[in-house]
Write a protein that holds these residues in place. Structure first.
Motif, mmCIF file in Angstrom:
data_model
loop_
_atom_site.group_PDB
_atom_site.id
_atom_site.type_symbol
_atom_site.label_atom_id
_atom_site.label_comp_id
_atom_site.label_asym_id
_atom_site.label_seq_id
_atom_site.Cartn_x
_atom_site.Cartn_y
_atom_site.Cartn_z
ATOM 1 N N GLU A 66 0.618 -0.744 0.012
ATOM 2 C CA GLU A 66 -0.287 -0.413 0.373
ATOM 3 C C GLU A 66 0.799 1.370 -0.115
ATOM 4 O OE1 GLU A 66 -3.678 2.080 2.163
ATOM 5 O OE2 GLU A 66 -2.526 -0.231 3.110
ATOM 6 N N LYS A 67 0.300 1.754 -0.753
ATOM 7 C CA LYS A 67 0.846 3.360 -0.876
ATOM 8 C C LYS A 67 0.919 4.942 -1.503
ATOM 9 C CE LYS A 67 5.076 5.749 -3.433
ATOM 10 N NZ LYS A 67 5.992 5.686 -4.448
ATOM 11 N N ILE A 68 0.641 5.434 -0.255
ATOM 12 C CA ILE A 68 -0.538 7.117 -0.391
ATOM 13 C C ILE A 68 0.201 8.138 -0.719
ATOM 14 C CG2 ILE A 68 -1.921 8.140 0.194
ATOM 15 C CD1 ILE A 68 -2.822 5.469 2.182
ATOM 16 N N SER A 69 -0.076 8.730 -1.922
ATOM 17 C CA SER A 69 1.004 9.775 -2.764
ATOM 18 C C SER A 69 -0.093 11.197 -1.937
ATOM 19 C CB SER A 69 1.252 9.155 -3.590
ATOM 20 O OG SER A 69 1.988 8.636 -4.159
ATOM 21 N N PHE A 70 -0.330 11.590 -1.178
ATOM 22 C CA PHE A 70 -1.039 12.732 -1.542
ATOM 23 C C PHE A 70 -0.495 14.199 -1.828
ATOM 24 C CE2 PHE A 70 -2.808 16.947 1.034
ATOM 25 C CZ PHE A 70 -3.763 16.050 1.346
ATOM 26 N N ASN A 71 1.029 14.210 -2.435
ATOM 27 C CA ASN A 71 1.415 15.243 -2.521
ATOM 28 C C ASN A 71 1.149 15.362 -3.974
ATOM 29 O OD1 ASN A 71 1.028 16.674 0.120
ATOM 30 N ND2 ASN A 71 3.175 15.807 0.461
ATOM 31 N N SER A 72 0.723 13.929 -4.662
ATOM 32 C CA SER A 72 1.231 14.390 -5.954
ATOM 33 C C SER A 72 -0.288 14.869 -6.649
ATOM 34 C CB SER A 72 1.564 12.874 -6.505
ATOM 35 O OG SER A 72 0.335 11.516 -6.637
ATOM 36 N N ARG A 73 -0.189 15.166 -7.741
ATOM 37 C CA ARG A 73 -1.299 16.063 -8.439
ATOM 38 C C ARG A 73 -1.530 14.778 -9.628
ATOM 39 N NH1 ARG A 73 -1.470 17.107 -4.734
ATOM 40 N NH2 ARG A 73 -2.375 18.760 -3.518
ATOM 41 N N PRO A 74 -2.281 14.509 -9.697
ATOM 42 C CA PRO A 74 -2.700 13.794 -8.493
ATOM 43 C C PRO A 74 -3.107 13.340 -8.391
ATOM 44 C CG PRO A 74 -3.830 12.648 -10.665
ATOM 45 C CD PRO A 74 -2.747 13.135 -11.094
ATOM 46 N N LYS A 75 -3.917 12.978 -7.039
ATOM 47 C CA LYS A 75 -3.425 12.134 -5.634
ATOM 48 C C LYS A 75 -3.558 11.140 -6.061
ATOM 49 C CE LYS A 75 -5.528 14.929 -2.251
ATOM 50 N NZ LYS A 75 -6.061 16.034 -3.496
ATOM 51 N N LYS A 76 -2.151 9.733 -5.480
ATOM 52 C CA LYS A 76 -2.117 8.177 -5.929
ATOM 53 C C LYS A 76 -2.687 7.411 -4.943
ATOM 54 C CE LYS A 76 0.301 9.398 -10.296
ATOM 55 N NZ LYS A 76 2.010 9.253 -10.993
ATOM 56 N N VAL A 77 -3.143 6.609 -5.050
ATOM 57 C CA VAL A 77 -3.585 4.960 -4.114
ATOM 58 C C VAL A 77 -2.800 4.185 -4.865
ATOM 59 C CG1 VAL A 77 -4.813 3.673 -2.183
ATOM 60 C CG2 VAL A 77 -5.072 5.707 -2.985
ATOM 61 N N GLU A 78 -2.100 3.425 -4.871
ATOM 62 C CA GLU A 78 -1.545 1.888 -5.304
ATOM 63 C C GLU A 78 -1.166 0.974 -4.237
ATOM 64 O OE1 GLU A 78 2.343 2.422 -7.683
ATOM 65 O OE2 GLU A 78 2.309 4.835 -6.712
ATOM 66 N N ASP A 87 -15.483 3.604 -9.316
ATOM 67 C CA ASP A 87 -16.542 4.475 -9.331
ATOM 68 C C ASP A 87 -16.917 5.181 -7.850
ATOM 69 O OD1 ASP A 87 -17.222 4.754 -11.710
ATOM 70 O OD2 ASP A 87 -17.960 2.773 -12.406
ATOM 71 N N ARG A 88 -16.777 3.111 -6.634
ATOM 72 C CA ARG A 88 -16.634 3.415 -5.347
ATOM 73 C C ARG A 88 -15.352 4.890 -4.412
ATOM 74 N NH1 ARG A 88 -18.140 -1.839 -5.980
ATOM 75 N NH2 ARG A 88 -16.258 -2.439 -5.902
ATOM 76 N N LEU A 89 -15.004 5.467 -4.920
ATOM 77 C CA LEU A 89 -13.951 6.263 -4.571
ATOM 78 C C LEU A 89 -15.202 7.165 -4.012
ATOM 79 C CD1 LEU A 89 -10.951 6.232 -6.366
ATOM 80 C CD2 LEU A 89 -10.727 4.967 -4.024
ATOM 81 N N GLU A 90 -15.873 7.307 -4.291
ATOM 82 C CA GLU A 90 -16.046 9.478 -4.155
ATOM 83 C C GLU A 90 -17.191 8.789 -2.773
ATOM 84 O OE1 GLU A 90 -16.897 12.071 -5.417
ATOM 85 O OE2 GLU A 90 -15.568 12.208 -6.713
ATOM 86 N N ALA A 91 -17.911 7.528 -2.683
ATOM 87 C CA ALA A 91 -18.902 7.454 -1.953
ATOM 88 C C ALA A 91 -17.776 7.303 -0.320
ATOM 89 C CB ALA A 91 -19.073 5.873 -1.783
ATOM 90 N N TYR A 92 -16.555 7.370 -0.590
ATOM 91 C CA TYR A 92 -15.218 7.528 0.566
ATOM 92 C C TYR A 92 -14.665 9.121 0.896
ATOM 93 C CZ TYR A 92 -16.478 2.580 1.265
ATOM 94 O OH TYR A 92 -16.406 0.950 1.570
ATOM 95 N N LYS A 93 -15.398 10.005 0.063
ATOM 96 C CA LYS A 93 -14.224 10.828 -0.166
ATOM 97 C C LYS A 93 -13.093 11.154 -0.198
ATOM 98 C CE LYS A 93 -17.787 12.565 3.498
ATOM 99 N NZ LYS A 93 -18.437 13.601 4.425
ATOM 100 N N ILE A 94 -13.062 10.502 -1.876
ATOM 101 C CA ILE A 94 -11.735 10.281 -1.615
ATOM 102 C C ILE A 94 -11.759 10.894 -3.290
ATOM 103 C CG2 ILE A 94 -9.439 8.499 -2.282
ATOM 104 C CD1 ILE A 94 -10.814 6.587 -0.381
ATOM 105 N N LYS A 95 -11.224 12.111 -4.005
ATOM 106 C CA LYS A 95 -11.309 13.073 -4.834
ATOM 107 C C LYS A 95 -9.839 12.905 -5.007
ATOM 108 C CE LYS A 95 -15.838 15.028 -2.634
ATOM 109 N NZ LYS A 95 -16.370 16.568 -2.371
ATOM 110 N N ASP A 96 -10.107 13.501 -6.554
ATOM 111 C CA ASP A 96 -8.993 13.522 -7.498
ATOM 112 C C ASP A 96 -8.209 12.821 -7.181
ATOM 113 O OD1 ASP A 96 -10.177 15.788 -8.552
ATOM 114 O OD2 ASP A 96 -9.917 17.086 -6.693
ATOM 115 N N THR A 97 -8.334 11.089 -7.441
ATOM 116 C CA THR A 97 -7.720 10.072 -6.846
ATOM 117 C C THR A 97 -7.179 9.228 -7.946
ATOM 118 O OG1 THR A 97 -7.844 10.669 -4.162
ATOM 119 C CG2 THR A 97 -7.008 8.630 -5.319
ATOM 120 N N GLU A 98 -6.198 9.020 -8.842
ATOM 121 C CA GLU A 98 -5.989 7.398 -9.045
ATOM 122 C C GLU A 98 -4.647 6.221 -8.343
ATOM 123 O OE1 GLU A 98 -2.620 8.449 -11.749
ATOM 124 O OE2 GLU A 98 -4.113 9.612 -13.091
ATOM 125 N N LEU A 99 -6.124 5.403 -8.717
ATOM 126 C CA LEU A 99 -6.563 4.329 -7.570
ATOM 127 C C LEU A 99 -5.634 3.255 -8.505
ATOM 128 C CD1 LEU A 99 -6.712 2.169 -5.517
ATOM 129 C CD2 LEU A 99 -8.975 1.718 -6.296
#
Length: 432
Positions: free
Chosen positions: A272-284, A302-314
Motif C-alpha cells: 500500500e502506498k498513498i501519495s497525497f502530495n502528487s497531482r492527482p493524488k495516487k493510491v497504489e 467508481d466507489r472512491l467518491e462514496a468514501y470522499k476520496i477525490k482527485d485520486t488515481e487508484l
C-alpha cells in the motif's frame, strides 16, 4: 474579587527586577564556554536525529544555551532597551550560524544519510508548534522572574525544541534538500519569535521599567510591527496545519476504503502506498492472490467518491515481477535503516550467550550423579596462554568440603565433554 486576583497574581514570589535583568543579560553572550557548549550540544542533537534516538535529542536540548539571547530580545522589547535588543539579535544570529555550520559538517561527514522520523518531524511546522513555543515561552519567562526558579526551565528547553530544527536545517543543506532546510528553519524561527513575544508580554504584565523613554507614536509603531510579524508567522502555520489535517483525513478515508472494499472481503493486502502530495493524488495497492478484471477495476474506482476520496488515481498492482522488485527494495531499505546500535546489541547478546549456561537438564543430571559436588558453578572462561595465544574452556568449579576422587573427576570431565561437545573441559575445587 481580591482573593481571585491574589490567586493569579504573578507578583507573588517575584524576584527583584534588577537581579532578573542582570541574569538575563549575563546569558545573552555567545563567547568562549557558551559557544563551545552550543557546538557540542548541536553535535549531540545531530547524532540523536541521525540515529533516531529521542533520549539523545532531549539531552541535547537540556544542555543548549540557545534560550539566552531569545529571552534577552523579549526583555529588550518590553523595556525598550534597543542596545540590548541589538546585542541579543547579534548573538542569536551568531548562535544560529554556528549551529547550522556544525550540523551541516556533521551530516556531510556522516555515512548515514537516511531521513529518520525524528528529522521528518521538524520539516513541516504548523499552528501547534506556535502554541507550544508561545506557552512554553510563557512558562520559561515566568520561571526566570521567580525567586525560586523551580524545575520548569528544563521542561521549557525540551518543549520549545530549538536545537532539533537547526540540526534538521543543517541536514537539509548537507543532503541538498531545500524543502527540509526551509521547513526546519521556519520551525526554528517560529520557536524563537513566539518565545520572544511571550517574554515581551510577561515583561509588560510585570511592569518592568522602560530603559528609554519613547513617545506614544513610536510605541504604537513598535506594537504594529510586532503585530505584523505575528501575522506573518501565523498565516503559513495555519495553512500547514490545514494541509496536515487534510492529509490525515485523506489517509483515514483511504484506510476505511481499503478495509471495507478489500480486507473485509478476505483479500490479503501486501502493498500500500498513498501519495497525497502528487497531482492527482495516487493510491497504489497490491494483493497476494487476487487479480481484478478491467470491469472490476472500473467499479472499484467508481466507489472512491462514496468514501470522499477525490482527485485520486487508484492503481492496483497486478504485475508480479514489478511488485516483487518493489517489495525487495522496501525490505532492503528497512534493513539499511537498522541502526548501528541494534547491530551492537545483537553482537553483545551473541557474545554473552557464549558465557552463560542455561542447560537446566544438564545441571539436574550433575546433581543427581554427583550429589557431593554441590555447591558448584559452571560456565565458559577465557584461558590466556601468553600474550598472543588464548582459548575458551568450559569450567566446572565446586566447593564441597573435600576433593572428589581422581577417578570421579576424570569420569565427570569425560561425561561433560560428551554432553557439551567440546574437548576443553576442566573440573576443579575452589576454597570457600
Amino acid at each position: 474579587m481580591n482573593k481571585v486576583y491574589e490567586f493569579f497574581n504573578l507578583h507573588q514570589g517575584e524576584d527583584s527586577k534588577e537581579k532578573v535583568l542582570d541574569n538575563v543579560v549575563s546569558n545573552i553572550s555567545f563567547r568562549g564556554a557558551n559557544l563551545w557548549i552550543l557546538a557540542c550540544a548541536i553535535v549531540v542533537a545531530s547524532v540523536g536525529l541521525n540515529v533516531n534516538s529521542t533520549a539523545v535529542i532531549i539531552g541535547a536540548m537540556l544542555i543548549s544555551p540557545l534560550m539566552g539571547p531569545i529571552v534577552g530580545a523579549g526583555f529588550a522589547l518590553g523595556t525598550y532597551d534597543f542596545d540590548l535588543l541589538k546585542k541579543s539579535l547579534k548573538n542569536l544570529l551568531i548562535a544560529t550560524l554556528v549551529s547550522l555550520l556544525v550540523s551541516f559538517v556533521y551530516f556531510l561527514l556522516s555515512p548515514f544519510k537516511e531521513t529518520q522520523s525524528e528529522l521528518l518531524a521538524r520539516t513541516s511546522p504548523n499552528i501547534y508548534d506556535v502554541l507550544i513555543a508561545f506557552f512554553g515561552g510563557l512558562v520559561g519567562v515566568i520561571a526566570i522572574t521567580r525567586v525560586e526558579k523551580g524545575n520548569p526551565i528544563p521542561g521549557v528547553a525540551i518543549a520549545t525544541a530549538l536545537m532539533p530544527p537547526l540540526c534538521t536545517a543543517g541536514y537539509g543543506l548537507a543532503v541538498g534538500n531545500i524543502s527540509y532546510f526551509a521547513g526546519a528553519l521556519y520551525l526554528y524561527t517560529i520557536n524563537c519569535f513566539f518565545i520572544c513575544i511571550s517574554t515581551f508580554l510577561i515583561v509588560k504584565l510585570l511592569k518592568y521599567p522602560k530603559v528609554k523613554f519613547v513617545d506614544a507614536g513610536k510605541e504604537k509603531r513598535i506594537t504594529r510591527t510586532v503585530s505584523f510579524l505575528i501575522l506573518v508567522m501565523l498565516v503559513p502555520s495555519f495553512y500547514l496545519a490545514y494541509v496536515l489535517l487534510q492529509e490525515k483525513k485523506y489517509s483515514q478515508n483511504v484506510e476505511l476504503f481499503v478495509k471495507n472494499e478489500f480486507v473485509d472481503k478476505g483479500y490479503t493486502l501486501i502493498y500500500e502506498k498513498i501519495s497525497f502530495n502528487s497531482r492527482p493524488k495516487k493510491v497504489e495497492l497490491a494483493f497476494l492472490d487476487k487479480r481484478f478484471s478491467n470491469v472490476e477495476l472500473a467499479q472499484i474506482n467508481d466507489r472512491l467518491e462514496a468514501y470522499k476520496i477525490k482527485d485520486t488515481e487508484l492503481h492496483i498492482r497486478q504485475d508480479s515481477t514489478d511488485l516483487k522488485q518493489d517489495i525487495l527494495q522496501e525490505i532492503n531499505r528497512q534493513s539499511y535503516n537498522v541502526s548501528e546500535k541494534d547491530f551492537t546489541i545483537q553482537n553483545l547478546r551473541k557474545q554473552l550467550s557464549g558465557y552463560t549456561f542455561e542447560d537446566k537438564q544438564l545441571i539436574k543430571e550433575i546433581t543427581i550423579l554427583f550429589p557431593n559436588l554441590v555447591p558448584f558453578s559452571i560456565g565458559k572462561q577465557l584461558v590466556v596462554v601468553d600474550s598472543d595465544s588464548s582459548y575458551h574452556e568450559n569450567m566446572l568449579l565446586y566447593s564441597a568440603n573435600k576433593d572428589l576422587e581422581a577417578a570421579s573427576v576424570t569420569t565427570l570431565e569425560n561425561w561433560l565433554k560428551t554432553k557439551l561437545g567440546s574437548d576443553q573441559v576442566r573440573v576443579a575445587r575452589v576454597n570457600r
